[in-house]
Scaffold this active site. Structure first.
Site, PDB file in Angstrom:
ATOM      1  N   ARG A  79      19.736  10.187   8.645  1.00  0.00           N
ATOM      2  CA  ARG A  79      20.096  11.464   8.015  1.00  0.00           C
ATOM      3  C   ARG A  79      18.861  12.358   7.976  1.00  0.00           C
ATOM      4  O   ARG A  79      17.836  11.965   7.416  1.00  0.00           O
ATOM      5  CB  ARG A  79      20.621  11.225   6.587  1.00  0.00           C
ATOM      6  CG  ARG A  79      20.890  12.520   5.841  1.00  0.00           C
ATOM      7  CD  ARG A  79      21.222  12.307   4.381  1.00  0.00           C
ATOM      8  NE  ARG A  79      21.398  13.597   3.705  1.00  0.00           N
ATOM      9  CZ  ARG A  79      20.940  13.866   2.484  1.00  0.00           C
ATOM     10  NH1 ARG A  79      20.305  12.927   1.788  1.00  0.00           N
ATOM     11  NH2 ARG A  79      21.110  15.056   1.965  1.00  0.00           N
ATOM     12  N   HIS A 123      18.826  21.579   2.882  1.00  0.00           N
ATOM     13  CA  HIS A 123      18.089  20.722   1.939  1.00  0.00           C
ATOM     14  C   HIS A 123      16.988  21.573   1.316  1.00  0.00           C
ATOM     15  O   HIS A 123      15.798  21.280   1.409  1.00  0.00           O
ATOM     16  CB  HIS A 123      17.504  19.512   2.652  1.00  0.00           C
ATOM     17  CG  HIS A 123      17.220  18.353   1.736  1.00  0.00           C
ATOM     18  ND1 HIS A 123      17.783  17.095   1.891  1.00  0.00           N
ATOM     19  CD2 HIS A 123      16.411  18.271   0.648  1.00  0.00           C
ATOM     20  CE1 HIS A 123      17.309  16.289   0.945  1.00  0.00           C
ATOM     21  NE2 HIS A 123      16.489  16.981   0.172  1.00  0.00           N
ATOM     22  N   GLU A 168      22.609  18.440  -2.808  1.00  0.00           N
ATOM     23  CA  GLU A 168      22.361  18.627  -4.239  1.00  0.00           C
ATOM     24  C   GLU A 168      22.306  20.092  -4.685  1.00  0.00           C
ATOM     25  O   GLU A 168      21.260  20.586  -5.146  1.00  0.00           O
ATOM     26  CB  GLU A 168      21.061  17.912  -4.637  1.00  0.00           C
ATOM     27  CG  GLU A 168      21.072  16.443  -4.328  1.00  0.00           C
ATOM     28  CD  GLU A 168      19.863  15.715  -4.862  1.00  0.00           C
ATOM     29  OE1 GLU A 168      18.879  16.343  -5.262  1.00  0.00           O
ATOM     30  OE2 GLU A 168      19.897  14.468  -4.890  1.00  0.00           O
ATOM     31  N   ASN A 293      23.960  10.964  -3.937  1.00  0.00           N
ATOM     32  CA  ASN A 293      22.561  10.564  -4.089  1.00  0.00           C
ATOM     33  C   ASN A 293      22.440   9.883  -5.448  1.00  0.00           C
ATOM     34  O   ASN A 293      22.659  10.536  -6.484  1.00  0.00           O
ATOM     35  CB  ASN A 293      21.634  11.781  -4.033  1.00  0.00           C
ATOM     36  CG  ASN A 293      21.492  12.324  -2.618  1.00  0.00           C
ATOM     37  OD1 ASN A 293      22.026  11.757  -1.683  1.00  0.00           O
ATOM     38  ND2 ASN A 293      20.789  13.434  -2.483  1.00  0.00           N
ATOM     39  N   TYR A 295      20.028   7.484  -7.954  1.00  0.00           N
ATOM     40  CA  TYR A 295      18.722   6.899  -8.250  1.00  0.00           C
ATOM     41  C   TYR A 295      18.726   6.139  -9.562  1.00  0.00           C
ATOM     42  O   TYR A 295      18.102   5.086  -9.679  1.00  0.00           O
ATOM     43  CB  TYR A 295      17.636   7.987  -8.275  1.00  0.00           C
ATOM     44  CG  TYR A 295      17.333   8.531  -6.901  1.00  0.00           C
ATOM     45  CD1 TYR A 295      18.079   9.574  -6.361  1.00  0.00           C
ATOM     46  CD2 TYR A 295      16.325   7.975  -6.120  1.00  0.00           C
ATOM     47  CE1 TYR A 295      17.823  10.060  -5.091  1.00  0.00           C
ATOM     48  CE2 TYR A 295      16.043   8.455  -4.850  1.00  0.00           C
ATOM     49  CZ  TYR A 295      16.807   9.503  -4.343  1.00  0.00           C
ATOM     50  OH  TYR A 295      16.556   9.991  -3.085  1.00  0.00           O
ATOM     51  N   GLU A 352      21.474   9.053  -0.386  1.00  0.00           N
ATOM     52  CA  GLU A 352      20.114   8.746  -0.827  1.00  0.00           C
ATOM     53  C   GLU A 352      20.132   7.686  -1.914  1.00  0.00           C
ATOM     54  O   GLU A 352      20.941   7.774  -2.832  1.00  0.00           O
ATOM     55  CB  GLU A 352      19.390   9.970  -1.402  1.00  0.00           C
ATOM     56  CG  GLU A 352      18.945  10.995  -0.398  1.00  0.00           C
ATOM     57  CD  GLU A 352      18.271  12.189  -1.054  1.00  0.00           C
ATOM     58  OE1 GLU A 352      17.671  12.039  -2.137  1.00  0.00           O
ATOM     59  OE2 GLU A 352      18.394  13.299  -0.507  1.00  0.00           O
TER      60      GLU A 352
HETATM   61  O1  LIG Z   1      13.002  12.671  -5.703  1.00  0.00           O
HETATM   62  C1  LIG Z   1      13.301  11.917  -4.569  1.00  0.00           C
HETATM   63  C2  LIG Z   1      14.360  12.625  -3.734  1.00  0.00           C
HETATM   64  C3  LIG Z   1      13.850  13.920  -3.088  1.00  0.00           C
HETATM   65  O2  LIG Z   1      12.688  13.664  -2.331  1.00  0.00           O
HETATM   66  C4  LIG Z   1      14.988  14.450  -2.194  1.00  0.00           C
HETATM   67  O3  LIG Z   1      14.581  15.563  -1.416  1.00  0.00           O
HETATM   68  C5  LIG Z   1      16.158  14.901  -3.052  1.00  0.00           C
HETATM   69  O4  LIG Z   1      17.357  14.994  -2.292  1.00  0.00           O
HETATM   70  C6  LIG Z   1      16.352  13.971  -4.223  1.00  0.00           C
HETATM   71  N1  LIG Z   1      17.303  14.046  -5.140  1.00  0.00           N
HETATM   72  C7  LIG Z   1      17.046  13.102  -6.067  1.00  0.00           C
HETATM   73  C8  LIG Z   1      17.891  12.860  -7.266  1.00  0.00           C
HETATM   74  N2  LIG Z   1      18.077  14.081  -7.943  1.00  0.00           N
HETATM   75  C9  LIG Z   1      17.060  14.648  -8.681  1.00  0.00           C
HETATM   76  C10 LIG Z   1      16.694  15.935  -8.409  1.00  0.00           C
HETATM   77  C11 LIG Z   1      15.725  16.554  -9.132  1.00  0.00           C
HETATM   78  C12 LIG Z   1      15.088  15.893 -10.147  1.00  0.00           C
HETATM   79  C13 LIG Z   1      15.444  14.576 -10.418  1.00  0.00           C
HETATM   80  C14 LIG Z   1      16.439  13.926  -9.676  1.00  0.00           C
HETATM   81  C15 LIG Z   1      15.925  12.426  -5.718  1.00  0.00           C
HETATM   82  N3  LIG Z   1      15.518  12.971  -4.561  1.00  0.00           N
END
Ligand SMILES: OC[C@@H]1[C@@H](O)[C@H](O)[C@@H](O)c2nc(CNc3ccccc3)cn21
Length: 446
Positions: A79, A123, A168, A293, A295, A352
């Site tokens: 991706r 993105h 996002e 996505n 985490y 992600e």
């Molecule tokens: O932070 C890690 C990644 C980032 O590098 C990616 O470009 C992005 O798509 C991404 N989204 C998240 C989860 N969402 C999030 C966004 C902003 C602050 C905290 C979490 C994490 N990540």
């Protein structure tokens, strides 16, 4: 580990993910126009240590080496995102053929290595020229996005059959227009509903156009969290509801039901003068998949001083990554089951999932056991989701390479491949080697 491979279906798409501004560099080459992240990262005080994406992982010049490394690791899905200002330096109008050529060559290189592309159209790197016309506050941007998407569909659509409109939109809306910690760095809560609407409108326009042009699959990627109340107190249950609206249903509801959640009006009231007749029908275009996505979960307590009326609670002794995010793989299962039962059997792709930890190079190796454990726990949680009936079709590790972590610059490493930014040397971390072994076992089994 071997038992794990049996729990995923034969055609499950295992991959890795990146994004243009975070890895490419070459920001002034081959006709690329400025993006809002070029401007933001060059604004003093916005990015930790004054880091910028000017060079990043120099992927623009090292693309073949990087694709070859993916192939050596047995990765079969990749991706990546396209930099809009490489295609339209001014956001619309005159196309930049050298920008299109880069993604044309990347696509061909991937296919030569039997790696399936999954392309994200946006993105976060909006052409600066469009920001100067109002950016996502301006409804016109949604139509410029549609035209950009059609140009890319036309160029790559014969070889790329899997598309994501937006990564996002919540982050663009909240971090970029309320909190000011992402580009364009605005702190204007009163425009948030309009920005989100225009992002979603652009998504619907692009999907509608793709249905006339392409035969592949298209979806959107949302950053979603299961939301748990910190206690059974009434106020914490209210916090859970409002936080869920602010983080999840604000975007899930319009995309899948053509409505905005009423709870959102409590925290972000708006006069809906920017919602035109037919907009929500357009936004509610049927999709082939939802990109998720994931985490970490959110555990919340009531806090009326926060925009969502909720503050995050980290339990004492709860494991966290170097981002301060809790490690809780069951949250992924809880989230997917909720989506499945609240929004119907839409196929899911985890676009992600990954973790940042402090990586140390020891004798040319990186023994990132915590990241490896994080990933394996989430693969198990994903298998649990599938076994409970959720149609999960793929999973992409964030990220293939260490890269530019937005406002945190290069201070956080998410890659399964280490990048030495002084030499641009790539070193596969133990987690990358483990992923490679897992993939080999998966493909041998199936
Ligand atoms: O932070 C890690 C990644 C980032 O590098 C990616 O470009 C992005 O798509 C991404 N989204 C998240 C989860 N969402 C999030 C966004 C902003 C602050 C905290 C979490 C994490 N990540």
């Amino acid at each position: 580990m071997t038992s794990l491979v049996k729990r995923f279906p034969r055609h499950f798409a295992w991959g890795v993910a990146t994004a243009s501004y975070q890895i490419e560099g070459a920001v002034n080459e081959d006709g690329r126009g400025a993006s809002i992240w070029d401007v933001f990262s060059h604004t003093p005080g916005k990015i930790l240590h004054g880091d910028t994406g000017d060079i990043a992982c120099d992927h623009y010049h090292r693309m073949r080496e990087d694709v070859n490394l993916m192939s050596q690791l047995g990765i079969s899905n990749y991706r990546f995102s396209i930099s809009w200002p490489r295609i339209f330096p001014m956001g619309y109008g005159q196309k930049n053929s050298r920008g299109l050529d880069f993604y044309d060559q990347l696509t061909d290189q991937l296919l030569q290595e039997n790696i399936e592309p999954l392309v994200t159209l946006y993105h976060w790197d909006l052409p600066q020229a469009l920001q100067e016309k109002g950016g996502w506050i301006n409804r016109d941007t949604a139509f410029y996005f549609r035209d950009y998407a059609v140009t890319v569909f036309d160029k790559l659509g014969d070889r790329v059959h899997n598309w994501i409109t937006h990564n996002e939109p919540w982050v663009t809306t909240v971090a970029g227009h309320i909190q000011g910690r992402h580009a364009p760095g605005l702190k204007q809560p009163n425009v948030a509903r309009k920005v989100a609407h225009h992002l979603l409108l652009s998504h619907g326009l692009a999907v509608e156009s793709y249905r006339d042009m392409g035969k592949g699959r298209i979806g959107i990627t949302l950053n979603l969290h299961p939301v748990y109340p910190a206690s059974s107190r009434e106020e914490d249950l209210t916090a859970q509801q409002l936080h869920d609206a602010f983080h999840n249903t604000w975007f899930l509801d319009p995309v899948f039901t053509g409505t905005y959640p009423e709870e959102l009006d409590e925290i972000l009231p708006f006069d809906n003068d920017f919602i035109a007749e037919g907009d929500l029908n357009l936004i509610q275009q049927p999709l082939d998949f939802l990109g998720v996505n994931y985490y970490a979960p959110h555990r919340v307590r009531w806090n009326p001083d926060e925009i969502s009326h909720a503050s995050l609670v980290i339990l004492p002794e709860e494991p966290i990554t170097s981002m301060g995010w809790p490690v809780d793989a069951k949250g992924l299962t809880d989230l997917l089951i909720r989506i499945h039962y609240d929004y119907g059997p839409i196929p899911i792709i985890i676009t992600e999932n990954g973790a940042a930890y402090e990586d140390v190079v020891e004798d040319g190796q990186i023994h990132d056991a915590l990241r490896q454990h994080y990933l394996e726990m989430h693969w198990d949680a994903l298998a649990n989701s599938i076994e409970q009936g959720v149609p999960v079709h793929g999973y992409y590790v964030w990220s293939f390479l260490d890269n530019f972590e937005w406002a945190l610059g290069y201070s956080k490493r998410f890659g399964i491949v280490y990048v030495d930014y002084l030499t641009q040397q790539r070193i596969v971390k133990d987690s990358g080697l483990a992923y490679s072994r897992f993939l080999r076992e998966f493909y041998e089994y199936h």
